[in-house]
Design a protein around this motif. Structure first.
Motif, PDB file in Angstrom:
ATOM      1  N   PHE A  55       0.822  -1.205   0.000  1.00  0.00           N
ATOM      2  CA  PHE A  55       0.000   0.000   0.000  1.00  0.00           C
ATOM      3  C   PHE A  55       0.861   1.262   0.000  1.00  0.00           C
ATOM      4  CE2 PHE A  55      -2.199  -3.389   2.222  1.00  0.00           C
ATOM      5  CZ  PHE A  55      -3.425  -3.423   1.590  1.00  0.00           C
ATOM      6  N   GLY A  56       0.272   2.376  -0.406  1.00  0.00           N
ATOM      7  CA  GLY A  56       0.914   3.686  -0.302  1.00  0.00           C
ATOM      8  C   GLY A  56       2.192   3.791  -1.095  1.00  0.00           C
ATOM      9  N   LYS A  57       3.253   4.255  -0.426  1.00  0.00           N
ATOM     10  CA  LYS A  57       4.542   4.457  -1.100  1.00  0.00           C
ATOM     11  C   LYS A  57       5.112   3.148  -1.632  1.00  0.00           C
ATOM     12  CE  LYS A  57       5.928   8.729   1.127  1.00  0.00           C
ATOM     13  NZ  LYS A  57       5.802   9.601  -0.014  1.00  0.00           N
ATOM     14  N   GLY A  58       4.888   2.034  -0.919  1.00  0.00           N
ATOM     15  CA  GLY A  58       5.341   0.730  -1.402  1.00  0.00           C
ATOM     16  C   GLY A  58       4.671   0.367  -2.718  1.00  0.00           C
ATOM     17  N   ALA A  59       3.389   0.690  -2.848  1.00  0.00           N
ATOM     18  CA  ALA A  59       2.654   0.416  -4.089  1.00  0.00           C
ATOM     19  C   ALA A  59       3.143   1.315  -5.213  1.00  0.00           C
ATOM     20  CB  ALA A  59       1.161   0.613  -3.865  1.00  0.00           C
ATOM     21  N   GLU A  60       3.439   2.560  -4.893  1.00  0.00           N
ATOM     22  CA  GLU A  60       3.970   3.472  -5.906  1.00  0.00           C
ATOM     23  C   GLU A  60       5.346   2.997  -6.383  1.00  0.00           C
ATOM     24  OE1 GLU A  60       3.790   7.330  -4.070  1.00  0.00           O
ATOM     25  OE2 GLU A  60       1.603   7.230  -3.917  1.00  0.00           O
ATOM     26  N   PHE A  61       6.173   2.491  -5.455  1.00  0.00           N
ATOM     27  CA  PHE A  61       7.472   1.923  -5.817  1.00  0.00           C
ATOM     28  C   PHE A  61       7.265   0.740  -6.765  1.00  0.00           C
ATOM     29  CE2 PHE A  61      10.789  -1.229  -5.173  1.00  0.00           C
ATOM     30  CZ  PHE A  61      11.945  -0.482  -5.325  1.00  0.00           C
ATOM     31  N   ALA A  62       6.339  -0.139  -6.416  1.00  0.00           N
ATOM     32  CA  ALA A  62       6.061  -1.316  -7.252  1.00  0.00           C
ATOM     33  C   ALA A  62       5.617  -0.891  -8.645  1.00  0.00           C
ATOM     34  CB  ALA A  62       4.998  -2.191  -6.592  1.00  0.00           C
ATOM     35  N   GLU A  63       4.757   0.112  -8.717  1.00  0.00           N
ATOM     36  CA  GLU A  63       4.254   0.591 -10.006  1.00  0.00           C
ATOM     37  C   GLU A  63       5.385   1.122 -10.879  1.00  0.00           C
ATOM     38  OE1 GLU A  63       0.686   3.458 -11.632  1.00  0.00           O
ATOM     39  OE2 GLU A  63       1.630   3.998  -9.731  1.00  0.00           O
ATOM     40  N   ASN A  64       6.333   1.837 -10.268  1.00  0.00           N
ATOM     41  CA  ASN A  64       7.399   2.496 -11.030  1.00  0.00           C
ATOM     42  C   ASN A  64       8.590   1.598 -11.346  1.00  0.00           C
ATOM     43  OD1 ASN A  64       6.087   5.010 -11.164  1.00  0.00           O
ATOM     44  ND2 ASN A  64       6.765   5.502  -9.108  1.00  0.00           N
ATOM     45  N   TYR A  65       8.898   0.637 -10.468  1.00  0.00           N
ATOM     46  CA  TYR A  65      10.169  -0.081 -10.604  1.00  0.00           C
ATOM     47  C   TYR A  65      10.075  -1.598 -10.740  1.00  0.00           C
ATOM     48  CZ  TYR A  65      11.923   4.427  -9.127  1.00  0.00           C
ATOM     49  OH  TYR A  65      12.184   5.763  -9.036  1.00  0.00           O
ATOM     50  N   LEU A  66       8.975  -2.206 -10.383  1.00  0.00           N
ATOM     51  CA  LEU A  66       8.878  -3.662 -10.425  1.00  0.00           C
ATOM     52  C   LEU A  66       8.167  -4.110 -11.699  1.00  0.00           C
ATOM     53  CD1 LEU A  66       7.953  -4.509  -6.730  1.00  0.00           C
ATOM     54  CD2 LEU A  66      10.211  -4.204  -7.769  1.00  0.00           C
ATOM     55  N   HIS A  67       8.717  -5.138 -12.317  1.00  0.00           N
ATOM     56  CA  HIS A  67       8.157  -5.676 -13.558  1.00  0.00           C
ATOM     57  C   HIS A  67       8.295  -7.190 -13.540  1.00  0.00           C
ATOM     58  CE1 HIS A  67       8.164  -1.571 -14.984  1.00  0.00           C
ATOM     59  NE2 HIS A  67       9.434  -1.478 -14.612  1.00  0.00           N
ATOM     60  N   GLN A  68       7.594  -7.840 -14.441  1.00  0.00           N
ATOM     61  CA  GLN A  68       7.697  -9.292 -14.547  1.00  0.00           C
ATOM     62  C   GLN A  68       9.161  -9.695 -14.659  1.00  0.00           C
ATOM     63  OE1 GLN A  68       5.495 -11.011 -17.776  1.00  0.00           O
ATOM     64  NE2 GLN A  68       6.265 -13.047 -17.390  1.00  0.00           N
ATOM     65  N   GLY A  69       9.577 -10.677 -13.848  1.00  0.00           N
ATOM     66  CA  GLY A  69      10.939 -11.185 -13.888  1.00  0.00           C
ATOM     67  C   GLY A  69      11.887 -10.511 -12.913  1.00  0.00           C
ATOM     68  N   THR A  70      11.505  -9.356 -12.349  1.00  0.00           N
ATOM     69  CA  THR A  70      12.369  -8.661 -11.399  1.00  0.00           C
ATOM     70  C   THR A  70      12.544  -9.517 -10.152  1.00  0.00           C
ATOM     71  OG1 THR A  70      11.531  -6.523 -12.157  1.00  0.00           O
ATOM     72  CG2 THR A  70      12.686  -6.544 -10.051  1.00  0.00           C
ATOM     73  N   LYS A  71      13.792  -9.651  -9.712  1.00  0.00           N
ATOM     74  CA  LYS A  71      14.090 -10.428  -8.498  1.00  0.00           C
ATOM     75  C   LYS A  71      14.206  -9.472  -7.321  1.00  0.00           C
ATOM     76  CE  LYS A  71      17.009 -14.173  -6.860  1.00  0.00           C
ATOM     77  NZ  LYS A  71      18.157 -15.040  -7.201  1.00  0.00           N
ATOM     78  N   ILE A  72      13.368  -9.686  -6.311  1.00  0.00           N
ATOM     79  CA  ILE A  72      13.350  -8.798  -5.157  1.00  0.00           C
ATOM     80  C   ILE A  72      13.329  -9.589  -3.854  1.00  0.00           C
ATOM     81  CG2 ILE A  72      12.130  -6.947  -6.374  1.00  0.00           C
ATOM     82  CD1 ILE A  72       9.594  -7.799  -4.728  1.00  0.00           C
ATOM     83  N   ALA A  73      13.684  -8.899  -2.796  1.00  0.00           N
ATOM     84  CA  ALA A  73      13.446  -9.388  -1.439  1.00  0.00           C
ATOM     85  C   ALA A  73      12.227  -8.615  -0.948  1.00  0.00           C
ATOM     86  CB  ALA A  73      14.642  -9.122  -0.546  1.00  0.00           C
ATOM     87  N   ALA A  74      11.281  -9.317  -0.393  1.00  0.00           N
ATOM     88  CA  ALA A  74      10.076  -8.692   0.138  1.00  0.00           C
ATOM     89  C   ALA A  74       9.978  -9.037   1.623  1.00  0.00           C
ATOM     90  CB  ALA A  74       8.839  -9.187  -0.606  1.00  0.00           C
ATOM     91  N   ILE A  75       9.716  -8.021   2.424  1.00  0.00           N
ATOM     92  CA  ILE A  75       9.606  -8.191   3.867  1.00  0.00           C
ATOM     93  C   ILE A  75       8.229  -7.693   4.281  1.00  0.00           C
ATOM     94  CG2 ILE A  75      10.578  -7.542   6.104  1.00  0.00           C
ATOM     95  CD1 ILE A  75      13.203  -6.916   4.452  1.00  0.00           C
ATOM     96  N   GLY A  76       7.532  -8.501   5.059  1.00  0.00           N
ATOM     97  CA  GLY A  76       6.197  -8.109   5.476  1.00  0.00           C
ATOM     98  C   GLY A  76       5.610  -9.086   6.465  1.00  0.00           C
ATOM     99  N   ARG A  77       4.290  -9.270   6.369  1.00  0.00           N
ATOM    100  CA  ARG A  77       3.580 -10.164   7.290  1.00  0.00           C
ATOM    101  C   ARG A  77       2.499 -10.920   6.525  1.00  0.00           C
ATOM    102  NH1 ARG A  77      -1.185  -7.359   8.186  1.00  0.00           N
ATOM    103  NH2 ARG A  77      -1.010  -5.149   7.710  1.00  0.00           N
ATOM    104  N   ILE A  78       2.135 -12.087   7.038  1.00  0.00           N
ATOM    105  CA  ILE A  78       1.062 -12.881   6.432  1.00  0.00           C
ATOM    106  C   ILE A  78      -0.272 -12.378   6.958  1.00  0.00           C
ATOM    107  CG2 ILE A  78      -0.013 -15.166   6.341  1.00  0.00           C
ATOM    108  CD1 ILE A  78       2.772 -16.359   6.313  1.00  0.00           C
ATOM    109  N   GLN A  79      -1.229 -12.268   6.052  1.00  0.00           N
ATOM    110  CA  GLN A  79      -2.572 -11.851   6.443  1.00  0.00           C
ATOM    111  C   GLN A  79      -3.585 -12.769   5.766  1.00  0.00           C
ATOM    112  OE1 GLN A  79      -3.541  -7.604   6.751  1.00  0.00           O
ATOM    113  NE2 GLN A  79      -5.110  -8.003   5.218  1.00  0.00           N
ATOM    114  N   THR A  80      -4.486 -13.316   6.537  1.00  0.00           N
ATOM    115  CA  THR A  80      -5.536 -14.173   5.991  1.00  0.00           C
ATOM    116  C   THR A  80      -6.852 -13.416   5.994  1.00  0.00           C
ATOM    117  OG1 THR A  80      -6.026 -15.134   8.141  1.00  0.00           O
ATOM    118  CG2 THR A  80      -4.401 -16.283   6.777  1.00  0.00           C
ATOM    119  N   GLY A  81      -7.752 -13.857   5.163  1.00  0.00           N
ATOM    120  CA  GLY A  81      -9.068 -13.229   5.095  1.00  0.00           C
ATOM    121  C   GLY A  81     -10.025 -14.118   4.332  1.00  0.00           C
ATOM    122  N   SER A  82     -11.216 -13.616   4.132  1.00  0.00           N
ATOM    123  CA  SER A  82     -12.215 -14.360   3.359  1.00  0.00           C
ATOM    124  C   SER A  82     -13.219 -13.384   2.767  1.00  0.00           C
ATOM    125  CB  SER A  82     -12.928 -15.384   4.242  1.00  0.00           C
ATOM    126  OG  SER A  82     -13.674 -14.720   5.240  1.00  0.00           O
TER     127      SER A  82
END
Length: 150
Positions: A55-82
């Motif tokens: 979300f937010g700035k992280g999503a804007e970063f993803a929009e501008n710099y991440l593309h199919q095939g890009t290798k990244i490290a992602a740090i976060g938390r697991i969230q479940t829902g329904s």
């Protein structure tokens, strides 16, 4: 504690949307292909496909710099829902809510890894020879592409 750290490649370009709130918040969704650490004898390497959202700035970063095939490290938390789908069935979800992204390869390496001869998948690189001290030899060209100086 709920903490996830994973390294993988995006399976497609991130899907970006904006919330209807004021101000609108960017929301990015993508899937990471994360190779499993171990494989059974005689089997090919397998991967898990992890659904991610940021979300937010992280999503804007993803929009501008991440593309199919890009290798990244992602740090976060697991969230479940329904949610209930249009057929009235309850669908359970599991996502990693990404709080940090980091590139784990140089742009040159990414370009080399994403294109092979005749558009085919790239060949696996040959093992690197080391000196007697156990450290690998790094060419001047490779040194220029490192994300740090040596």
């Amino acid at each position: 504690m709920n903490k996830v750290i994973m390294i993988g490649r995006l399976t497609r370009d991130p899907e970006i949307r904006y919330s209807s709130g004021e101000p609108p918040t960017a929301i990015a969704r993508y899937t990471l292909a994360v190779e499993r650490r171990y494989k059974r004898q005689g089997e090919e390497q397998t991967a898990d496909f992890i659904n991610c959202v940021t979300f937010g700035k992280g999503a804007e970063f993803a929009e501008n710099y991440l593309h199919q095939g890009t290798k990244i490290a992602a740090i976060g938390r697991i969230q479940t829902g329904s949610y209930t789908n249009k057929d009235g069935q309850k669908v359970y979800t599991t996502n990693v809510v990404v709080e940090e992204h980091e590139f784990v390869e140089s742009k040159a390496s990414a370009q080399n890894n994403n294109t092979g001869e005749n558009g085919s998948a790239p060949a696996r690189p040959e093992p690197v020879q080391t000196d007697d001290d156990g450290f690998m030899n790094v060419s001047e060209y490779e040194q220029q592409n490192l994300p740090f100086s040596i």
